[in-house]
Design a protein around this motif. Sequence first.
Motif, PDB file in Angstrom:
ATOM      1  N   UNK A  21     -65.453  60.880 -27.441  1.00 41.99           N
ATOM      2  CA  UNK A  21     -65.795  59.882 -28.446  1.00 41.99           C
ATOM      3  C   UNK A  21     -66.332  60.537 -29.706  1.00 41.99           C
ATOM      4  N   UNK A  22     -67.218  61.543 -29.551  1.00 42.86           N
ATOM      5  CA  UNK A  22     -67.770  62.223 -30.718  1.00 42.86           C
ATOM      6  C   UNK A  22     -66.691  62.992 -31.460  1.00 42.86           C
ATOM      7  N   UNK A  23     -65.776  63.590 -30.715  1.00 42.20           N
ATOM      8  CA  UNK A  23     -64.675  64.297 -31.375  1.00 42.20           C
ATOM      9  C   UNK A  23     -63.846  63.339 -32.206  1.00 42.20           C
ATOM     10  N   UNK A  24     -63.538  62.173 -31.649  1.00 45.18           N
ATOM     11  CA  UNK A  24     -62.761  61.173 -32.374  1.00 45.18           C
ATOM     12  C   UNK A  24     -63.509  60.692 -33.604  1.00 45.18           C
ATOM     13  N   UNK A  25     -64.793  60.406 -33.441  1.00 43.67           N
ATOM     14  CA  UNK A  25     -65.593  59.867 -34.538  1.00 43.67           C
ATOM     15  C   UNK A  25     -65.694  60.861 -35.676  1.00 43.67           C
ATOM     16  N   UNK A  26     -66.126  62.089 -35.365  1.00 44.72           N
ATOM     17  CA  UNK A  26     -66.370  63.061 -36.430  1.00 44.72           C
ATOM     18  C   UNK A  26     -65.084  63.497 -37.104  1.00 44.72           C
ATOM     19  N   UNK A 145     -64.115  77.637 -31.701  1.00 43.48           N
ATOM     20  CA  UNK A 145     -64.519  76.235 -31.824  1.00 43.48           C
ATOM     21  C   UNK A 145     -63.436  75.256 -31.401  1.00 43.48           C
ATOM     22  N   UNK A 146     -62.556  75.690 -30.478  1.00 35.94           N
ATOM     23  CA  UNK A 146     -61.408  74.859 -30.088  1.00 35.94           C
ATOM     24  C   UNK A 146     -61.810  73.560 -29.405  1.00 35.94           C
ATOM     25  N   UNK A 147     -63.027  73.498 -28.829  1.00 39.57           N
ATOM     26  CA  UNK A 147     -63.466  72.252 -28.192  1.00 39.57           C
ATOM     27  C   UNK A 147     -63.973  71.241 -29.217  1.00 39.57           C
ATOM     28  N   UNK A 148     -64.068  71.671 -30.480  1.00 40.37           N
ATOM     29  CA  UNK A 148     -64.406  70.753 -31.566  1.00 40.37           C
ATOM     30  C   UNK A 148     -63.156  70.336 -32.322  1.00 40.37           C
ATOM     31  N   UNK A 357     -74.043  69.446 -40.952  1.00 37.24           N
ATOM     32  CA  UNK A 357     -72.654  69.790 -41.248  1.00 37.24           C
ATOM     33  C   UNK A 357     -71.856  69.897 -39.951  1.00 37.24           C
ATOM     34  N   UNK A 358     -70.553  69.559 -40.033  1.00 31.91           N
ATOM     35  CA  UNK A 358     -69.674  69.524 -38.875  1.00 31.91           C
ATOM     36  C   UNK A 358     -68.561  70.562 -39.007  1.00 31.91           C
ATOM     37  N   UNK A 359     -68.080  71.110 -37.875  1.00 35.57           N
ATOM     38  CA  UNK A 359     -66.933  72.019 -37.948  1.00 35.57           C
ATOM     39  C   UNK A 359     -65.697  71.352 -38.531  1.00 35.57           C
ATOM     40  N   UNK A 360     -65.630  70.018 -38.446  1.00 40.94           N
ATOM     41  CA  UNK A 360     -64.462  69.289 -38.930  1.00 40.94           C
ATOM     42  C   UNK A 360     -64.326  69.366 -40.442  1.00 40.94           C
ATOM     43  N   UNK A 361     -65.444  69.436 -41.167  1.00 39.20           N
ATOM     44  CA  UNK A 361     -65.411  69.443 -42.626  1.00 39.20           C
ATOM     45  C   UNK A 361     -66.188  70.645 -43.151  1.00 39.20           C
ATOM     46  N   UNK A 362     -65.550  71.808 -43.277  1.00 39.10           N
ATOM     47  CA  UNK A 362     -66.246  73.026 -43.694  1.00 39.10           C
ATOM     48  C   UNK A 362     -66.447  73.101 -45.206  1.00 39.10           C
ATOM     49  N   UNK A 363     -67.096  72.087 -45.777  1.00 42.31           N
ATOM     50  CA  UNK A 363     -67.278  72.028 -47.224  1.00 42.31           C
ATOM     51  C   UNK A 363     -68.764  72.069 -47.556  1.00 42.31           C
ATOM     52  N   UNK A 394     -70.225  78.831 -48.461  1.00 42.50           N
ATOM     53  CA  UNK A 394     -70.217  79.405 -47.103  1.00 42.50           C
ATOM     54  C   UNK A 394     -70.270  78.361 -45.998  1.00 42.50           C
ATOM     55  N   UNK A 395     -70.746  77.155 -46.295  1.00 39.41           N
ATOM     56  CA  UNK A 395     -70.766  76.036 -45.337  1.00 39.41           C
ATOM     57  C   UNK A 395     -71.289  76.427 -43.961  1.00 39.41           C
ATOM     58  N   UNK A 396     -72.474  77.008 -43.866  1.00 35.78           N
ATOM     59  CA  UNK A 396     -72.986  77.381 -42.540  1.00 35.78           C
ATOM     60  C   UNK A 396     -73.318  76.151 -41.700  1.00 35.78           C
ATOM     61  N   UNK A 397     -73.163  76.267 -40.408  1.00 36.03           N
ATOM     62  CA  UNK A 397     -73.543  75.175 -39.513  1.00 36.03           C
ATOM     63  C   UNK A 397     -73.832  75.727 -38.121  1.00 36.03           C
ATOM     64  N   UNK A 398     -74.545  74.942 -37.358  1.00 32.70           N
ATOM     65  CA  UNK A 398     -74.802  75.228 -35.949  1.00 32.70           C
ATOM     66  C   UNK A 398     -74.608  73.918 -35.203  1.00 32.70           C
ATOM     67  N   UNK A 399     -73.429  73.745 -34.617  1.00 33.20           N
ATOM     68  CA  UNK A 399     -73.067  72.492 -33.962  1.00 33.20           C
ATOM     69  C   UNK A 399     -73.330  72.591 -32.462  1.00 33.20           C
ATOM     70  N   UNK A 400     -74.010  71.584 -31.924  1.00 35.97           N
ATOM     71  CA  UNK A 400     -74.283  71.525 -30.486  1.00 35.97           C
ATOM     72  C   UNK A 400     -73.870  70.147 -29.990  1.00 35.97           C
TER      73      UNK A 400
END
Length: 428
Positions: A21-26, A145-148, A357-363, A394-400
């Motif tokens: 669900x989170x993958x679909x949403x983000x 990050x293939x699971x994202x 920030x999300x891996x989906x939008x590296x901006x 650089x769009x740093x993030x730490x997604x959990x």
Amino acid sequence: MNDLRVFSRIRRTLCLATVILLALVTSARAAGLLLYETGAPDLGTASAGRAAMAGDASTAAANPAGMTQLDRSQLLTASGALLPFTNFDVASQTTTSGGGGGNAGVFSPIGGFFYVYRLSEKLRLGVALDSNFAFTGNYGKTWVGRYYVTYESILSGTVNPSVAYEVNDWLSVGAGVSFSVARLKFQSKVNNALPRAQDGGLAFESWDEAFGGNAGILLKPIAKLRIGLTYQSPEDYKFGFRPHLTNLGPILNRIRNRIGGSKINIPMEVPQQVMLSGLYEVTPYWSLMGNVGWQNWSAFGEFPVGISTAKQRTVEANLHFSDTCQIAIGQQLRIGEKWLWSAGFAYDSSTVSKNNRLPILPIDRQLRYGTGIQYQINKDITAGAAWEFMDAGPAPYSARRGPLAGTLQGHYSTNYLNFVGVNVIWKF
């Protein structure tokens, strides 16, 4: 013991459902990037002065009021390419194996068609066909990050008819309506949570349409100064799809029919925006221009997610986006009678903080540097070319996102977008 096994299976099932669900949403919300670039001549000024220049038919999209400044009917065609270079550097806290994904940027075409018809001395009709919402990334199946996400794409096209009227020598007004079509596509891997088990897959694709509008005014308080103010309304898409799940392991396969058979409805609002531009003719050959702008990204980040099953459910989500501002400066220098050189710089603030920030939008924050040249072939035809370099930060993030997706941490060593375009203007 049996109760513990049942509980463990239920917990894993709920975990997968949450991850999907989170993958679909983000992905559905964050796969887009709102662009100014259509390949029109204002690519050369990095959009500086966009709502005030009114120098060609692309003003039908930038500020319809500017159409009154064109002395003849005019057709402008533009084409080009978006060439991104996006490379991810993996940080130490990442918990999954894999590589950096290489250059995830994917070539995308850009372009537009703009036409202004001089109906009378004071009245103009116009139409614009272009796209201002696009992004495609392909990280590959072995990315850390293939699971994202492994692949994401959102592309749109818009037709925007408009009308403009010159009220008097110093005031013009204009407005238009728009119809847009967009396609959203997404793929990722699913962790089967079993030793030596192959990854599963998640994919979906959806199309939808949206309506909107734009309006603008153009002021000429003195002969050498033009001031343009434009408003672009939000456009509301509602992407609906049934997730396609493949190669799930024996534990996760239990919810394939339940999740895969459910229809997910995710609304996406292209943000409303306001832009104020100015252009001042310092000399008959040299002009300075600039913008200040605002985009309502905070509304984009808050939305309800609908899940169509036997019992309709709605989940409220918030991606914690923030409104953004833009500042741009530019210039145009006429060289002789036939050449016009443009240059400009623009700054756009970030839509989201590092913590959200999300891996989906590296901006990240965006820096744009543009330059272009136009050549007047004869009194009716002008040809031009332009290039813009965008540094997306650089769009740093730490997604959990739970034990199945793991922790993904890092930044982008290169996060650049190159826009190249050519255009032809025909006056008649």
